[in-house]
Write a protein that holds these residues in place. Structure first.
Motif, PDB file in Angstrom:
ATOM      1  N   LEU A   1       0.953  -1.359  -0.010  1.00 23.11           N
ATOM      2  CA  LEU A   1      -0.033   0.221  -0.120  1.00 23.11           C
ATOM      3  C   LEU A   1       1.014   1.080   0.053  1.00 23.11           C
ATOM      4  CD1 LEU A   1      -2.959  -0.945   2.567  1.00 23.11           C
ATOM      5  CD2 LEU A   1      -2.883  -1.050   0.151  1.00 23.11           C
ATOM      6  N   ALA A   2       1.923   1.159   0.675  1.00 21.76           N
ATOM      7  CA  ALA A   2       2.752   2.328   0.924  1.00 21.76           C
ATOM      8  C   ALA A   2       3.612   2.682  -0.461  1.00 21.76           C
ATOM      9  CB  ALA A   2       3.873   2.167   1.925  1.00 21.76           C
ATOM     10  N   ARG A   3       3.876   1.666  -1.189  1.00 20.29           N
ATOM     11  CA  ARG A   3       4.685   1.455  -2.262  1.00 20.29           C
ATOM     12  C   ARG A   3       3.879   2.130  -3.379  1.00 20.29           C
ATOM     13  NH1 ARG A   3       9.326  -1.799  -3.507  1.00 20.29           N
ATOM     14  NH2 ARG A   3       8.937  -3.124  -1.675  1.00 20.29           N
ATOM     15  N   THR A   4       2.661   1.909  -3.366  1.00 24.98           N
ATOM     16  CA  THR A   4       1.758   2.348  -4.633  1.00 24.98           C
ATOM     17  C   THR A   4       0.746   3.369  -4.351  1.00 24.98           C
ATOM     18  OG1 THR A   4      -0.045   0.389  -3.874  1.00 24.98           O
ATOM     19  CG2 THR A   4       1.782  -0.114  -5.498  1.00 24.98           C
ATOM     20  N   GLY A   5       0.700   3.950  -3.130  1.00 25.09           N
ATOM     21  CA  GLY A   5      -0.123   5.022  -2.655  1.00 25.09           C
ATOM     22  C   GLY A   5       0.362   6.307  -3.219  1.00 25.09           C
ATOM     23  N   PRO A   6      -0.361   7.475  -2.878  1.00 24.04           N
ATOM     24  CA  PRO A   6      -0.411   8.658  -3.536  1.00 24.04           C
ATOM     25  C   PRO A   6       0.853   9.284  -3.349  1.00 24.04           C
ATOM     26  CG  PRO A   6      -1.868   8.784  -1.641  1.00 24.04           C
ATOM     27  CD  PRO A   6      -1.517   7.260  -1.776  1.00 24.04           C
ATOM     28  N   ASP A   7       1.636   8.968  -2.195  1.00 18.66           N
ATOM     29  CA  ASP A   7       2.872   9.528  -2.105  1.00 18.66           C
ATOM     30  C   ASP A   7       4.190   8.838  -2.458  1.00 18.66           C
ATOM     31  OD1 ASP A   7       1.415  11.833  -0.674  1.00 18.66           O
ATOM     32  OD2 ASP A   7       1.570  10.340   1.317  1.00 18.66           O
ATOM     33  N   ALA A   8       3.757   7.848  -3.225  1.00 13.80           N
ATOM     34  CA  ALA A   8       4.826   6.795  -3.865  1.00 13.80           C
ATOM     35  C   ALA A   8       5.322   7.510  -4.954  1.00 13.80           C
ATOM     36  CB  ALA A   8       4.477   5.738  -3.771  1.00 13.80           C
ATOM     37  N   GLY A   9       4.983   8.328  -5.708  1.00 13.58           N
ATOM     38  CA  GLY A   9       5.068   8.713  -7.309  1.00 13.58           C
ATOM     39  C   GLY A   9       4.624   7.786  -8.258  1.00 13.58           C
ATOM     40  N   GLY A  10       5.036   8.010  -9.396  1.00 14.90           N
ATOM     41  CA  GLY A  10       4.569   7.034 -10.479  1.00 14.90           C
ATOM     42  C   GLY A  10       3.230   6.919 -10.629  1.00 14.90           C
ATOM     43  N   PRO A  11       2.773   6.165 -11.545  1.00 12.13           N
ATOM     44  CA  PRO A  11       1.169   6.061 -12.160  1.00 12.13           C
ATOM     45  C   PRO A  11       0.264   5.690 -10.952  1.00 12.13           C
ATOM     46  CG  PRO A  11       2.503   3.854 -12.513  1.00 12.13           C
ATOM     47  CD  PRO A  11       3.219   4.847 -12.029  1.00 12.13           C
ATOM     48  N   MET A  12      -1.129   6.164 -11.365  1.00 10.60           N
ATOM     49  CA  MET A  12      -2.210   5.809 -10.367  1.00 10.60           C
ATOM     50  C   MET A  12      -2.378   4.133 -10.455  1.00 10.60           C
ATOM     51  SD  MET A  12      -6.006   6.619 -10.809  1.00 10.60           S
ATOM     52  CE  MET A  12      -7.280   5.718 -10.016  1.00 10.60           C
ATOM     53  N   CYS A  13      -2.223   3.699  -8.974  1.00  8.53           N
ATOM     54  CA  CYS A  13      -2.233   2.359  -8.905  1.00  8.53           C
ATOM     55  C   CYS A  13      -3.575   1.834  -8.110  1.00  8.53           C
ATOM     56  CB  CYS A  13      -0.836   1.735  -8.187  1.00  8.53           C
ATOM     57  SG  CYS A  13      -0.602   0.007  -8.152  1.00  8.53           S
ATOM     58  N   VAL A  14      -4.301   0.746  -8.222  1.00 11.50           N
ATOM     59  CA  VAL A  14      -5.290   0.558  -7.566  1.00 11.50           C
ATOM     60  C   VAL A  14      -5.013  -0.829  -7.002  1.00 11.50           C
ATOM     61  CG1 VAL A  14      -7.590  -0.505  -7.811  1.00 11.50           C
ATOM     62  CG2 VAL A  14      -6.882   1.252  -9.143  1.00 11.50           C
ATOM     63  N   VAL A  15      -5.109  -0.749  -5.983  1.00  9.26           N
ATOM     64  CA  VAL A  15      -4.651  -2.128  -4.936  1.00  9.26           C
ATOM     65  C   VAL A  15      -5.923  -2.738  -4.500  1.00  9.26           C
ATOM     66  CG1 VAL A  15      -3.659  -3.059  -3.079  1.00  9.26           C
ATOM     67  CG2 VAL A  15      -2.679  -1.151  -4.213  1.00  9.26           C
ATOM     68  N   GLN A  16      -6.082  -4.129  -4.825  1.00  8.61           N
ATOM     69  CA  GLN A  16      -7.371  -4.737  -4.129  1.00  8.61           C
ATOM     70  C   GLN A  16      -6.997  -5.919  -3.575  1.00  8.61           C
ATOM     71  OE1 GLN A  16     -11.050  -4.343  -6.243  1.00  8.61           O
ATOM     72  NE2 GLN A  16     -11.438  -6.400  -6.081  1.00  8.61           N
ATOM     73  N   LEU A  17      -7.676  -6.360  -2.469  1.00 10.87           N
ATOM     74  CA  LEU A  17      -7.186  -7.569  -1.888  1.00 10.87           C
ATOM     75  C   LEU A  17      -8.589  -8.178  -1.428  1.00 10.87           C
ATOM     76  CD1 LEU A  17      -5.324  -9.112   0.272  1.00 10.87           C
ATOM     77  CD2 LEU A  17      -6.324  -7.998   2.055  1.00 10.87           C
ATOM     78  N   ASN A  18      -8.922  -9.324  -2.090  1.00 11.12           N
ATOM     79  CA  ASN A  18     -10.102 -10.112  -2.251  1.00 11.12           C
ATOM     80  C   ASN A  18     -10.117 -11.333  -1.151  1.00 11.12           C
ATOM     81  OD1 ASN A  18      -9.986  -8.851  -5.003  1.00 11.12           O
ATOM     82  ND2 ASN A  18     -12.062  -9.782  -4.866  1.00 11.12           N
ATOM     83  N   HIS A  19     -11.021 -11.409  -0.246  1.00 10.36           N
ATOM     84  CA  HIS A  19     -11.182 -12.429   0.709  1.00 10.36           C
ATOM     85  C   HIS A  19     -11.732 -13.843  -0.203  1.00 10.36           C
ATOM     86  CE1 HIS A  19     -13.437 -14.270   4.233  1.00 10.36           C
ATOM     87  NE2 HIS A  19     -11.941 -14.894   4.342  1.00 10.36           N
ATOM     88  N   LEU A  20     -10.943 -14.844  -0.048  1.00 10.08           N
ATOM     89  CA  LEU A  20     -11.332 -15.990  -0.896  1.00 10.08           C
ATOM     90  C   LEU A  20     -11.902 -17.119   0.279  1.00 10.08           C
ATOM     91  CD1 LEU A  20      -8.202 -16.442  -3.143  1.00 10.08           C
ATOM     92  CD2 LEU A  20     -10.297 -15.205  -3.433  1.00 10.08           C
ATOM     93  N   GLY A  21     -11.723 -18.425  -0.012  1.00  8.68           N
ATOM     94  CA  GLY A  21     -12.172 -19.331   0.862  1.00  8.68           C
ATOM     95  C   GLY A  21     -13.714 -19.528   0.794  1.00  8.68           C
ATOM     96  N   GLY A  22     -14.416 -20.163   1.786  1.00  6.47           N
ATOM     97  CA  GLY A  22     -15.753 -20.708   1.566  1.00  6.47           C
ATOM     98  C   GLY A  22     -15.851 -21.493   0.364  1.00  6.47           C
ATOM     99  N   ALA A  23     -17.057 -21.491  -0.686  1.00  7.58           N
ATOM    100  CA  ALA A  23     -17.197 -22.169  -1.739  1.00  7.58           C
ATOM    101  C   ALA A  23     -16.153 -22.332  -2.758  1.00  7.58           C
ATOM    102  CB  ALA A  23     -18.485 -21.878  -2.418  1.00  7.58           C
ATOM    103  N   LEU A  24     -15.199 -21.312  -2.781  1.00 11.20           N
ATOM    104  CA  LEU A  24     -14.118 -21.124  -3.695  1.00 11.20           C
ATOM    105  C   LEU A  24     -13.166 -22.230  -3.467  1.00 11.20           C
ATOM    106  CD1 LEU A  24     -13.487 -17.474  -3.600  1.00 11.20           C
ATOM    107  CD2 LEU A  24     -14.277 -18.635  -5.546  1.00 11.20           C
ATOM    108  N   ALA A  25     -13.227 -22.648  -2.361  1.00  8.66           N
ATOM    109  CA  ALA A  25     -12.295 -23.854  -1.854  1.00  8.66           C
ATOM    110  C   ALA A  25     -12.485 -25.261  -2.247  1.00  8.66           C
ATOM    111  CB  ALA A  25     -11.854 -23.725  -0.443  1.00  8.66           C
ATOM    112  N   ARG A  26     -13.737 -25.398  -2.715  1.00  8.71           N
ATOM    113  CA  ARG A  26     -14.418 -26.731  -2.814  1.00  8.71           C
ATOM    114  C   ARG A  26     -13.746 -27.352  -4.189  1.00  8.71           C
ATOM    115  NH1 ARG A  26     -20.606 -24.791  -1.966  1.00  8.71           N
ATOM    116  NH2 ARG A  26     -20.361 -24.341   0.314  1.00  8.71           N
ATOM    117  N   PRO A  27     -13.492 -28.631  -4.361  1.00 11.79           N
ATOM    118  CA  PRO A  27     -13.040 -29.075  -5.452  1.00 11.79           C
ATOM    119  C   PRO A  27     -14.040 -29.200  -6.633  1.00 11.79           C
ATOM    120  CG  PRO A  27     -12.700 -30.805  -3.827  1.00 11.79           C
ATOM    121  CD  PRO A  27     -13.468 -29.666  -3.268  1.00 11.79           C
TER     122      PRO A  27
END
Length: 441
Positions: free
Chosen positions: A328-354
């Protein structure tokens, strides 16, 4: 092999001809595609013609519906555009929908809503349903129902021999397994039948904090702890977006660093579940509410205008909160560089089923997605070190969220899955005709 004549008379365009550039236009504007010939398909017969044309000339062939997930620049191939194939047919009794190759999820949501049903679509309504599903498909209700690929009943596909095939788990289990998870490696899918789920309304929206007033690392830490207690009926993600100061944006987001938690929940206890998050501090916006599924796109409010971007992802076995906070710090507004979107998706549940498909890394607990606005080289220079810092807990990458990284196929599958896909590729596409993608050949 001769090109089969058919009554559909496909649109065929070559470089320099009127309409060629317009036919190639899509959501991703950062990469130049200059195919030797473009087939604007309106039917499965048109796709058959295009595949046989490419095979006769030993040319690679690719497919484009909306152009969201292009692997990168390309030149000299045959390209099939499918946006004219936009048929949608709902069977409310079977709770299924049949979609053609160019259909966008918005169309499916609208078609299913009158029956109190919903598709397993993602956050962006303009994304193509078929390409999304062939790459796995991470739905808004992922933890409750699993991947979109887990719910496919059948596929109609034109394979490298120019033959149309109707594929089900029962009729051709190996090809069915390979098609669902490997993108466009095994043919051009002209239609698929997929389950709908009985969801008319949900509790959803986002809770946005000002990342300059509330410590993003503190929000991240609280979010990760919160996910350990929520039921499988709740799917969520955390996003960090440094918005530019532009008049087109809502006033409360202009020039702000928004750290948001997005929620989609089918239970009646949504307010109770999100209460701990509201205690984190004052919010920029709070859109959490009961809403019709037809308005589910408002949870993420993904941009709907074409632009240039580069992105990739990492499926994590666990979250090292300190490492992700560094990202987050590396890609945030004070880091310089291009606009970067960070997303953290919670997995598990039915996604873990074979499931009988090739979608890998089902044991993953979180998915980190990084997207840099602008050209690939600048984006890669920013994103590669960020992903490297997460290597200790990274299982691999997610094909759905590899944007412009077509020259990199490592990590998209675990070794066993990759080996099986390569073996099936040798059977079904020995000349590697379908290689204008994240290739397993």
């Amino acid at each position: 092999m001769n090109i089969v004549e058919n009554t559909s008379d496909p649109l065929v365009l070559h470089p320099g001809e009127p309409g060629y550039d317009e036919e190639l236009a899509g959501f991703q504007t950062g990469f130049t595609r200059r195919p030797a010939v473009v087939f604007g398909a309106a039917s499965a017969d048109d796709v058959i013609t295009a595949v046989r044309y490419a095979a006769d000339r030993e040319l690679p062939i690719g497919v484009q519906a909306t152009g969201h997930g292009l692997p990168g620049a390309s030149e000299g191939e045959v390209l099939v555009t499918t946006r004219r194939m936009d048929g949608v047919s709902v069977d409310p009794e079977a709770r299924t929908v049949r979609v053609e190759a160019g259909v966008r999820w918005k169309q499916v949501v609208e078609a299913a809503a009158p029956y109190g049903l919903a598709p397993l679509n993602g956050s962006a309504p303009g994304v193509g349903a078929v390409g999304y599903t062939l790459s796995g498909g991470l739905p808004l209700l992922a933890r409750e129902f699993g991947y979109a690929a887990d719910h496919v009943r059948s596929l109609d596909v034109v394979t490298a021999d120019g033959r149309p095939r109707h594929v089900t788990r029962e009729t051709d289990p190996d090809l069915y397994w390979a098609l669902l998870g490997a993108g466009h490696n095994f043919g051009i899918v002209t239609g698929l039948e997929i389950d709908l789920v009985p969801v008319r309304t949900l509790y959803g929206g986002s809770l946005a904090f000002d990342g300059r007033e509330v410590d993003p690392a503190a929000v991240l830490r609280a979010y990760e702890e919160w996910t350990r207690s929520v039921p499988d009926t709740l799917t969520s993600s955390l996003a960090a977006v440094p918005y530019p100061d532009l008049p087109a944006l809502p006033p409360h987001l202009r020039g702000r660093y928004a750290v948001s938690v997005r929620v989609a929940h089918t239970g009646a206890d949504g307010e109770e579940l999100v209460a701990p998050l509201r205690e984190l501090g004052p919010t920029l916006a709070d859109s959490l509410r009961e809403l019709p599924y037809a308005e589910s796109h408002s949870i993420h409010s993904d941009p709907d205008f074409p632009h240039a971007y580069y992105g990739d992802s990492a499926v994590l076995s666990e979250v090292d909160v300190d490492r992700v906070a560094e990202v987050l710090a590396r890609t945030g507004p004070d880091a310089g560089g291009p606009m970067c979107v960070v997303q953290l998706n919670h997995l598990g549940g039915a996604l873990a089923r074979p499931a009988p498909n090739s979608v890998p890394y089902r044991e993953g607990r979180f998915l980190v997605r990084l997207l840099a606005v602008g050209d690939r080289e600048t984006g890669r220079a920013l994103l590669d070190p960020a992903f490297a810092s997460l290597a200790d807990t990274t299982l691999g990458r997610a094909l759905n969220f590899a944007f412009g990284a077509g020259d990199r196929t490592e990590g998209l599958y675990d070794p066993e899955t990759r080996k099986r896909l390569a073996g099936l590729k040798a059977i079904h596409d020995p000349a590697n005709l379908f290689r204008d993608n994240y290739n397993v050949g």
